[in-house]
Design a protein around this motif. Structure first.
Motif, PDB file in Angstrom:
ATOM      1  N   LEU A 174      95.079   8.812  11.541  1.00 29.61           N
ATOM      2  CA  LEU A 174      96.078   7.977  12.668  1.00 29.61           C
ATOM      3  C   LEU A 174      95.368   8.324  14.301  1.00 29.61           C
ATOM      4  O   LEU A 174      95.540   9.596  14.163  1.00 29.61           O
ATOM      5  CB  LEU A 174      97.770   8.006  12.079  1.00 29.61           C
ATOM      6  N   VAL A 175      95.109   7.364  14.684  1.00 29.37           N
ATOM      7  CA  VAL A 175      95.663   7.368  15.877  1.00 29.37           C
ATOM      8  C   VAL A 175      96.395   6.027  16.535  1.00 29.37           C
ATOM      9  O   VAL A 175      96.755   4.774  16.662  1.00 29.37           O
ATOM     10  CB  VAL A 175      94.448   7.214  17.312  1.00 29.37           C
ATOM     11  N   LEU A 235      89.700  -0.245  22.809  1.00 28.73           N
ATOM     12  CA  LEU A 235      90.318   0.676  23.047  1.00 28.73           C
ATOM     13  C   LEU A 235      89.861   1.586  21.181  1.00 28.73           C
ATOM     14  O   LEU A 235      89.803   2.249  20.346  1.00 28.73           O
ATOM     15  CB  LEU A 235      91.538   0.982  23.676  1.00 28.73           C
ATOM     16  N   SER A 236      90.603   0.347  20.041  1.00 28.43           N
ATOM     17  CA  SER A 236      89.532   0.165  19.186  1.00 28.43           C
ATOM     18  C   SER A 236      88.727   0.286  18.539  1.00 28.43           C
ATOM     19  O   SER A 236      88.565   1.927  17.530  1.00 28.43           O
ATOM     20  CB  SER A 236      90.304  -1.130  17.990  1.00 28.43           C
ATOM     21  N   TYR A 254      92.832   4.787  11.275  1.00 29.94           N
ATOM     22  CA  TYR A 254      93.961   3.848  12.222  1.00 29.94           C
ATOM     23  C   TYR A 254      94.276   3.758  13.451  1.00 29.94           C
ATOM     24  O   TYR A 254      94.585   4.751  13.694  1.00 29.94           O
ATOM     25  CB  TYR A 254      94.530   3.867  10.707  1.00 29.94           C
ATOM     26  N   ILE A 255      94.132   2.569  13.607  1.00 28.28           N
ATOM     27  CA  ILE A 255      95.292   2.930  15.520  1.00 28.28           C
ATOM     28  C   ILE A 255      95.460   1.816  15.309  1.00 28.28           C
ATOM     29  O   ILE A 255      96.034   0.638  14.374  1.00 28.28           O
ATOM     30  CB  ILE A 255      93.520   2.436  16.076  1.00 28.28           C
ATOM     31  N   VAL A 256      96.568   2.200  15.889  1.00 31.85           N
ATOM     32  CA  VAL A 256      98.262   1.852  16.331  1.00 31.85           C
ATOM     33  C   VAL A 256      98.135   1.327  17.990  1.00 31.85           C
ATOM     34  O   VAL A 256      98.121   2.563  18.353  1.00 31.85           O
ATOM     35  CB  VAL A 256      99.285   1.839  15.758  1.00 31.85           C
ATOM     36  N   MET A 257      98.056   1.001  18.237  1.00 28.91           N
ATOM     37  CA  MET A 257      98.621  -0.384  19.987  1.00 28.91           C
ATOM     38  C   MET A 257      99.209  -1.145  20.319  1.00 28.91           C
ATOM     39  O   MET A 257      99.305  -1.710  19.044  1.00 28.91           O
ATOM     40  CB  MET A 257      97.291   0.063  20.654  1.00 28.91           C
ATOM     41  N   SER A 258      99.849  -0.638  21.216  1.00 32.99           N
ATOM     42  CA  SER A 258     100.011  -2.807  21.776  1.00 32.99           C
ATOM     43  C   SER A 258      99.930  -3.351  22.484  1.00 32.99           C
ATOM     44  O   SER A 258      98.881  -2.901  23.577  1.00 32.99           O
ATOM     45  CB  SER A 258     101.762  -1.918  22.713  1.00 32.99           C
ATOM     46  N   VAL A 301     100.076  -3.175  17.135  1.00 33.83           N
ATOM     47  CA  VAL A 301      99.367  -3.590  15.474  1.00 33.83           C
ATOM     48  C   VAL A 301      98.416  -2.733  15.303  1.00 33.83           C
ATOM     49  O   VAL A 301      98.326  -1.423  16.093  1.00 33.83           O
ATOM     50  CB  VAL A 301      97.794  -4.998  16.792  1.00 33.83           C
ATOM     51  N   GLY A 302      98.436  -3.067  13.877  1.00 32.45           N
ATOM     52  CA  GLY A 302      97.570  -1.615  13.228  1.00 32.45           C
ATOM     53  C   GLY A 302      96.394  -2.095  13.081  1.00 32.45           C
ATOM     54  O   GLY A 302      96.102  -2.774  12.462  1.00 32.45           O
ATOM     55  N   SER A 303      95.389  -1.277  13.567  1.00 33.05           N
ATOM     56  CA  SER A 303      93.717  -2.177  13.184  1.00 33.05           C
ATOM     57  C   SER A 303      92.930  -0.783  12.733  1.00 33.05           C
ATOM     58  O   SER A 303      93.431   0.618  12.403  1.00 33.05           O
ATOM     59  CB  SER A 303      92.850  -2.213  14.380  1.00 33.05           C
ATOM     60  N   GLY A 304      91.949  -0.849  11.644  1.00 32.21           N
ATOM     61  CA  GLY A 304      90.959   0.238  10.688  1.00 32.21           C
ATOM     62  C   GLY A 304      91.998  -0.153   9.260  1.00 32.21           C
ATOM     63  O   GLY A 304      92.262  -0.773   9.489  1.00 32.21           O
TER      64      GLY A 304
END
Length: 312
Positions: free
Chosen positions: A218-219, A240-241, A251-255, A307-310
């Protein structure tokens, strides 16, 4: 997003009817979305179903992928990380080069695109870091103020979780040919680097892609993204993702936009509490959003941007 909840529901109901309504989702519990173009800036989880009177996030677990290519890479990232949780919080953006024992690593085109920008301290991220530390006392490493710098980030070695409570950026500059130079994060010394065009603290997507995150599960980039110029095809956000996936993260969470620190802190607190109880990353994020909807009657502006991607 309109700041009146009734207006935002009407707008997101139109998107729900246009994109979701006619898809057969019977017996489905999860959605994997690969948005194209400007849809990459749209929070699908805020789509509103007027029949059930629920947001999409209340009906499904949603995660995103930048593209099919990244999805394949995610399932190739099979390495197991160590159990460390590494947190970077409240960087000293004004720290001068003389205080940083790093070589000058500033990317000129990016500095030029950020010219005139000045980033304020993120005092709320201190509380965020403390909340994470209280849950994961035995495995956490925290870097704050002047220690939240690029040199320490580049030394990170496959932690299980990497939490970056700092600003991200994306720029639209035709003179920058490599898309991985068009997005990145800001750490200690960033304001000085922008002002003097020397020093460090501006970490581009290309540098992030070179981090050792093989096996990192996780990032989280929990502060806001700042856009400079007109964003075309959401390239900067997706960049960025892609950078973190290239580095090995799953798994990446960012705004997608700047969210007030108080709301960010509430969401992140719930997110990490859910993780501590054993929830998967996507379920932990979903549950935190649903909690804000059902317990705080929170407007989508405050929760849907994350949002969470990956891959879970």
């Amino acid at each position: 997003i309109s700041h009146r909840q009734s207006d935002s529901k009407r707008a997101f109901a139109k998107l729900y009817d246009l994109i979701i309504r006619n898809i057969d989702l019977k017996d489905k519990k999860s959605l994997v979305i690969s948005p194209d173009g400007l849809l990459g800036l749209v929070p699908f989880e805020a789509f509103y179903d007027t029949q059930s009177k629920k947001y999409l996030v209340q009906q499904f677990k949603v995660r995103y992928i930048p593209s099919g290519k990244e999805l394949v890479k995610l399932y190739q990232n099979q390495n197991r990380a160590n159990e460390d949780i590494v947190v970077f919080a409240n960087p000293d953006f004004g720290l001068e080069k003389s205080s940083i024992s790093e070589e000058d690593n500033t990317q000129r085109g990016v500095v030029e695109a950020l010219k005139g920008s000045s980033f304020k301290s993120l005092s709320g991220s201190i509380v965020e870091a403390d909340n994470i530390s209280s849950l994961f006392r035995d495995t956490i490493q925290t870097y704050m103020k002047e220690r939240a710098n690029e040199a320490n980030l580049l030394k990170v070695n496959s932690p299980r979780i990497l939490h970056l409570s700092t600003h991200g950026f994306f720029v639209d500059d035709k003179s920058i040919s490599n898309p991985l130079f068009k997005s990145g994060i800001l750490l200690s010394g960033a304001n000085y680097a922008i002002k003097t065009k020397t020093g460090n603290g501006i970490v581009t997507g290309l540098e992030l892609a070179g981090l050792n995150l093989k096996g990192t599960e996780l990032v989280v980039l929990s502060a806001c993204l700042t856009g400079v110029g007109e964003i075309e095809e959401a390239e900067g956000v997706a960049g960025l993702s892609k950078a973190f996936i290239k580095a090995g993260a799953k798994y990446i969470v960012m705004s997608l936009w700047s969210v007030p620190e108080k709301s960010t802190g509430e969401l992140m607190k719930r997110f990490y509490e859910n993780l501590h109880r054993g929830a998967s990353y996507s379920e932990a994020l979903r549950s935190a959003k649903v909690w804000m909807i059902e317990n705080k009657n929170s407007h989508p502006f405050y929760w849907s941007g994350f949002v969470g991607s990956g891959r879970d």
